[in-house]
Design an enzyme around this catalytic site. Structure first.
Site, short mmCIF file in Angstrom:
data_model
loop_
_atom_site.label_atom_id
_atom_site.label_comp_id
_atom_site.label_asym_id
_atom_site.label_seq_id
_atom_site.Cartn_x
_atom_site.Cartn_y
_atom_site.Cartn_z
N LEU A 124 0.86 -1.33 0.02
CA LEU A 124 0.19 0.11 -0.01
C LEU A 124 0.97 1.22 -0.05
O LEU A 124 0.35 2.44 -0.01
CB LEU A 124 -0.92 0.07 1.33
CG LEU A 124 -1.72 -1.29 1.42
CD1 LEU A 124 -2.76 -0.90 2.56
CD2 LEU A 124 -2.70 -1.46 0.00
N GLY A 125 2.21 1.00 -0.06
CA GLY A 125 3.15 2.20 0.21
C GLY A 125 3.16 2.88 -1.27
O GLY A 125 2.48 2.70 -2.23
N GLN A 126 4.11 3.97 -1.42
CA GLN A 126 4.13 4.96 -2.69
C GLN A 126 4.60 3.99 -3.68
O GLN A 126 4.05 4.11 -4.75
CB GLN A 126 5.55 5.92 -2.40
CG GLN A 126 5.31 6.88 -3.24
CD GLN A 126 6.98 7.59 -3.22
OE1 GLN A 126 7.67 7.58 -2.57
NE2 GLN A 126 6.64 8.52 -4.26
N ILE A 139 0.99 -4.12 6.39
CA ILE A 139 0.38 -4.32 7.77
C ILE A 139 -0.90 -3.55 7.88
O ILE A 139 -1.69 -3.77 9.04
CB ILE A 139 1.34 -3.70 8.75
CG1 ILE A 139 1.12 -3.91 10.25
CG2 ILE A 139 1.59 -2.14 8.49
CD1 ILE A 139 2.44 -3.57 10.98
N ARG A 140 -1.59 -2.68 6.80
CA ARG A 140 -2.48 -1.99 6.77
C ARG A 140 -3.55 -2.37 5.96
O ARG A 140 -3.21 -3.50 5.15
CB ARG A 140 -2.36 -0.65 6.46
CG ARG A 140 -1.46 0.44 7.12
CD ARG A 140 -1.50 1.60 6.65
NE ARG A 140 -0.58 1.60 5.57
CZ ARG A 140 -0.55 2.45 4.29
NH1 ARG A 140 -1.66 3.40 4.15
NH2 ARG A 140 0.42 2.53 3.56
N TYR A 181 18.85 4.59 8.39
CA TYR A 181 18.07 3.92 7.42
C TYR A 181 19.44 3.69 6.32
O TYR A 181 19.23 2.27 5.61
CB TYR A 181 17.17 5.28 6.66
CG TYR A 181 16.58 4.66 5.24
CD1 TYR A 181 15.67 4.07 5.12
CD2 TYR A 181 17.24 5.63 3.99
CE1 TYR A 181 15.08 3.51 3.96
CE2 TYR A 181 16.67 5.31 2.82
CZ TYR A 181 15.48 4.35 2.60
OH TYR A 181 15.04 3.89 1.62
N LYS A 206 20.19 -0.22 5.10
CA LYS A 206 20.16 -0.46 3.64
C LYS A 206 21.66 -1.05 3.43
O LYS A 206 21.72 -2.22 2.54
CB LYS A 206 20.02 0.66 2.77
CG LYS A 206 18.51 1.27 3.03
CD LYS A 206 17.51 0.20 2.42
CE LYS A 206 16.19 0.49 1.97
NZ LYS A 206 15.14 -0.43 1.90
#
Ligand code: NAD
Ligand code: AKB
Length: 315
Positions: free
Chosen positions: A10-12, A35-36, A140, A144
């Site tokens: 559901l992300g970008q 998760i949503r 972050y 990565k």
């Protein structure tokens, strides 16, 4: 046909990659998870999944006989600085979970995105080469870089087919970005259309690597379809398209919305951006799998404004 599961769908990126994969491989071969719960019924096959829950993850893979995972669920750079320990867990431990699913024979192929955030001060800022020194300063970027090392380790030690791209900042109109340092380059379009004014959280001369979403998705599918003998990089490929500063983007918008104004109020993300490259060299991706972007700054600005006008009901 691969049987695909996407995490963080559901992300970008996931909200566009899912449908590109559906178009290519058929809707019954693509399972979206997040998760949503989705806000509408556009996802034909959807499962709610917290990727930190390895047992539920495994059950869903078995239930749908999945062989390929696009593992997108993660915390982006701005949010990760606020929750560094949670970011480390989400961004590294769940990649290890997916790599171990492959090692145990449950799945065969993995796509996992890295980021230009693996670079830090000390690397060449202009045309950062594939092999430049990697001294990430953000949690972050550190996560990565660890992820990239895991990918190469699992490829070399267990012959796992895991492929990865160092995405730059991605620009798109469908779904708002999830809290990164490059998010200004999307926010600015919404604010230009809504208020003709934008307060930018980076300073005017901060050049960063960027890419329009359609290019990113095409490049991702092209990488996944490249015969393995052509691939020479098993950590993550530099992947380039655009590079511009907030000032250059604002000028491009002003050509189309003359009343638009921008102010610069740098916050904590300035220091992250200052440690990242201005643009990166992707000649290895070009050579190995023919990567070539299609969108330049004017073309991207045109399409962003046109699509967001429709989305925001301005035409
Ligand atoms: P995003 O923040 O827009 O989406 C992430 C998704 O993951 C969200 O829908 C969220 O609900 C979901 N998620 C969060 N925690 C989860 C959990 N525990 N279990 C399952 N789902 C969970 O991110 P994005 O921009 O779509 O990025 C996807 C991947 O690409 C990430 O690995 C990111 O680091 C990488 N990447 C993105 C960009 C960019 O500019 N968008 C650039 C470089 C790399
Ligand atoms: C972020 O800004 O965190 C992302 C990225 C470049 O990884 N867009």
């Amino acid at each position: 046909m691969p049987k695909i599961l996407i995490t963080g769908a559901l992300g970008q990126i996931g909200s566009e990659l899912t449908f590109a994969l559906v178009e290519r491989y058929g809707e019954n071969n693509v399972i979206a998870t997040d998760i949503r719960q989705p806000l509408n019924d556009e996802y034909k096959h959807f499962e709610q999944l917290d990727v930190l829950d390895a047992e539920s993850f495994k059950k869903i893979l078995k239930k749908h006989s999945i062989d390929t995972v696009y593992h997108l669920a993660a915390m982006l750079s701005g949010v990760a600085e606020k929750f560094p320990v949670r970011a480390w867990d989400l961004n590294t431990k769940t990649l290890l979970t997916v790599l171990n699913f492959a090692k145990d024979g449950l799945i065969k192929n993995i796509f996992w995105p890295s980021s230009i955030a693996v670079y830090g001060r000390g690397a060449e800022k202009e045309g950062t080469p594939q092999s430049a020194i990697k001294n990430p300063e953000s949690m972050y970027g550190i996560a990565k870089l660890a992820g990239e090392r895991f990918c190469e380790y699992y490829y070399k030690k267990f012959n796992i087919n895991v492929r990865s791209i160092r995405y730059p900042g991605l620009i798109s109109w469908k779904t708002q970005p999830g809290g990164g340092t490059t998010d200004y380059a999307v926010d600015i379009f919404y604010q230009a259309l809504e208020n003709q004014k934008y307060n930018c959280f980076l300073n005017e001369n901060t050049a960063l690597p960027m890419l329009y979403m359609d290019d990113a998705i095409r490049g991702t599918i092209e990488l996944m379809e490249t015969p393995s003998e052509k691939l020479s990089v098993h950590s993550s490929y530099n992947f380039s398209g655009l590079s511009f500063t907030p000032k250059e983007l604002a000028e491009e918008i002003k050509k189309r919305i003359p009343a638009f104004e921008i102010e610069y109020l740098p916050d904590f993300r300035q220091s992250i951006a200052d440690s990242w490259p201005n643009w990166i060299d992707d000649s290895v991706a070009q050579k190995d799998w023919g990567w070539k972007p299609e969108f330049d700054l004017p073309k991207m600005t045109d399409i962003m404004l046109q699509q967001l006008k429709l989305k925001l009901g301005k035409i």
